[in-house]
Design an enzyme around this catalytic site. Structure first.
Site, PDB file in Angstrom:
ATOM      1  N   LEU A 235      52.125  70.833  81.885  1.00 44.56           N
ATOM      2  CA  LEU A 235      52.832  72.066  81.535  1.00 44.56           C
ATOM      3  C   LEU A 235      52.055  73.201  82.191  1.00 44.56           C
ATOM      4  O   LEU A 235      50.828  73.145  82.283  1.00 44.56           O
ATOM      5  CB  LEU A 235      52.852  72.297  80.019  1.00 44.56           C
ATOM      6  CG  LEU A 235      53.729  71.383  79.148  1.00 44.56           C
ATOM      7  CD1 LEU A 235      53.605  71.794  77.679  1.00 44.56           C
ATOM      8  CD2 LEU A 235      55.183  71.422  79.575  1.00 44.56           C
ATOM      9  N   ASP A 236      52.762  74.236  82.628  1.00 44.83           N
ATOM     10  CA  ASP A 236      52.089  75.410  83.190  1.00 44.83           C
ATOM     11  C   ASP A 236      51.125  75.995  82.156  1.00 44.83           C
ATOM     12  O   ASP A 236      51.348  75.861  80.950  1.00 44.83           O
ATOM     13  CB  ASP A 236      53.110  76.506  83.551  1.00 44.83           C
ATOM     14  CG  ASP A 236      54.026  76.076  84.690  1.00 44.83           C
ATOM     15  OD1 ASP A 236      53.624  75.204  85.475  1.00 44.83           O
ATOM     16  OD2 ASP A 236      55.136  76.621  84.764  1.00 44.83           O
ATOM     17  N   ARG A 237      50.108  76.672  82.624  1.00 45.93           N
ATOM     18  CA  ARG A 237      49.130  77.307  81.749  1.00 45.93           C
ATOM     19  C   ARG A 237      49.800  78.170  80.672  1.00 45.93           C
ATOM     20  O   ARG A 237      49.386  78.167  79.514  1.00 45.93           O
ATOM     21  CB  ARG A 237      48.190  78.196  82.586  1.00 45.93           C
ATOM     22  CG  ARG A 237      47.061  78.830  81.771  1.00 45.93           C
ATOM     23  CD  ARG A 237      46.516  80.076  82.447  1.00 45.93           C
ATOM     24  NE  ARG A 237      45.881  79.798  83.716  1.00 45.93           N
ATOM     25  CZ  ARG A 237      44.561  79.706  83.917  1.00 45.93           C
ATOM     26  NH1 ARG A 237      43.742  79.871  82.897  1.00 45.93           N
ATOM     27  NH2 ARG A 237      44.085  79.465  85.104  1.00 45.93           N
TER      28      ARG A 237
ATOM     29  N   THR B 125      52.928  77.994  79.535  1.00 44.69           N
ATOM     30  CA  THR B 125      53.972  77.330  78.755  1.00 44.69           C
ATOM     31  C   THR B 125      53.301  76.604  77.593  1.00 44.69           C
ATOM     32  O   THR B 125      52.270  75.963  77.772  1.00 44.69           O
ATOM     33  CB  THR B 125      54.729  76.306  79.633  1.00 44.69           C
ATOM     34  OG1 THR B 125      55.293  76.979  80.758  1.00 44.69           O
ATOM     35  CG2 THR B 125      55.848  75.629  78.849  1.00 44.69           C
TER      36      THR B 125
ATOM     37  N   ARG C  27      61.805  77.737  85.344  1.00 47.95           N
ATOM     38  CA  ARG C  27      61.574  79.142  85.691  1.00 47.95           C
ATOM     39  C   ARG C  27      62.387  79.558  86.918  1.00 47.95           C
ATOM     40  O   ARG C  27      62.970  80.650  86.951  1.00 47.95           O
ATOM     41  CB  ARG C  27      60.082  79.375  85.909  1.00 47.95           C
ATOM     42  CG  ARG C  27      59.267  79.172  84.629  1.00 47.95           C
ATOM     43  CD  ARG C  27      57.789  79.012  84.878  1.00 47.95           C
ATOM     44  NE  ARG C  27      57.195  80.220  85.436  1.00 47.95           N
ATOM     45  CZ  ARG C  27      55.916  80.321  85.789  1.00 47.95           C
ATOM     46  NH1 ARG C  27      55.101  79.283  85.623  1.00 47.95           N
ATOM     47  NH2 ARG C  27      55.450  81.435  86.287  1.00 47.95           N
TER      48      ARG C  27
END
Length: 296
Positions: free
Chosen positions: A137-139, A141, A238
């Site tokens: 997961l993105d930082r 998110t 996104r």
């Protein structure tokens, strides 16, 4: 020695076995808890048979044996972290809910990441294993992630991810009032030299990406949207959200400056997969973040 919070008296329910059967089957029949919760209690050393801790769910019980089930509701090994919480754990996998602002794995020097927090947790609880990254997961998110505890389990996930994982859903606050109630975005995604992902309606040498969306709530300013991934590409939600003209709020990379909560308003709230070792269906869901709901 492993930390075991179940050594106090009076914290157990006591049951007597009447027929020969595997431990998990007995617990499912006699304990008012979900299969996932029971297995977590087993792995957390919360089950005793004739006074001895047992963690194998296929342990064969005989008539007359005494089974003690811990009533302690807290996380089995007392793990506390501001960066994540353990949702489920067994000897092969661990499922966590990640907070905003922490990477899934290391990038560069001494960056704070979930993998290192988990490795520290395993070390402190005497588990001879390490966290193996299965997906990211993105930082910025938040939400549900699964890590493997050994390289063999990680390989099972890696080689059959799309067969194993059957439902992944995110919830997002997006900018503006969504026109459609539901629909699908599909195109090709590719990174440019600056590592910004961009989309193309025709094959641009990138990866094909499919996202389904469903609007849960809306105001004239923003919409609360559930996204279901058919493919899991980098920055997929996104980019697709921005493609629709309704970027995710708080997105500094693909957004429009709309930032009501001072965070990326994207949360992975459903994760369902077939356990790569036991082949059980594992289904996890976290509540939609309170601050998301407050906007509506």
């Amino acid at each position: 020695m492993r930390y075991n919070p179940y050594n106090q008296q009076g914290e157990y329910d006591h049951l007597t076995v009447s027929r020969e059967q595997p431990l998990l089957e007995f617990l499912l029949e006699n304990v008012q808890q979900s299969r996932t919760k029971i297995k977590a209690t087993l792995q957390g050393q919360g089950i005793k048979v004739n006074g001895k801790t047992v963690t194998q769910f296929d342990f064969m019980l005989q008539p007359g044996m005494k089974v003690a089930v811990s009533k302690t509701k807290r996380n089995q090994r007392g793990f506390k972290s501001r960066y994540m919480k353990v949702v489920y754990e067994d000897r092969w996998i661990i499922v966590v809910e990640k907070a905003v602002g922490i990477l899934s794995m290391a990038a560069g020097h001494s960056s704070l990441n979930v993998k290192s927090v988990l490795d520290d947790y395993f070390h402190k609880t005497g588990q001879k294993c390490r966290a193996h990254v299965v997906h990211r997961l993105d930082r910025d998110t938040s939400g549900l992630m699964v890590y493997a505890k050994d390289i063999e389990t990680e390989q099972l996930f890696e080689h059959a991810w799309h067969d194993i994982v059957y439902d992944r859903r995110y919830v997002a606050v997006v900018s503006g009032e969504m026109e459609q109630n539901e629909g699908t975005v599909a195109n090709w995604l590719k990174d440019n030299k600056a590592y910004v992902t961009y989309s193309s309606p025709v094959d641009n040498g990138g990866k094909y990406a499919v996202t389904h969306f469903h609007v849960l709530a809306r105001t004239t300013e923003r919409s609360l949207v559930e996204f279901k991934l058919e493919t899991g590409r980098k920055n997929q939600i996104r980019v697709h959200s921005a493609d629709m003209g309704h970027p995710v709020c708080g997105d500094t990379k693909y957004g429009n400056g709309d930032d009501p909560l001072h965070r990326l308003c994207l949360h992975a709230f459903v994760l369902c997969f077939t356990h790569p070792v036991t082949h059980e269906r594992m289904e996890f869901e976290t509540p939609i973040p309170v601050q998301f709901r407050k906007l509506f």
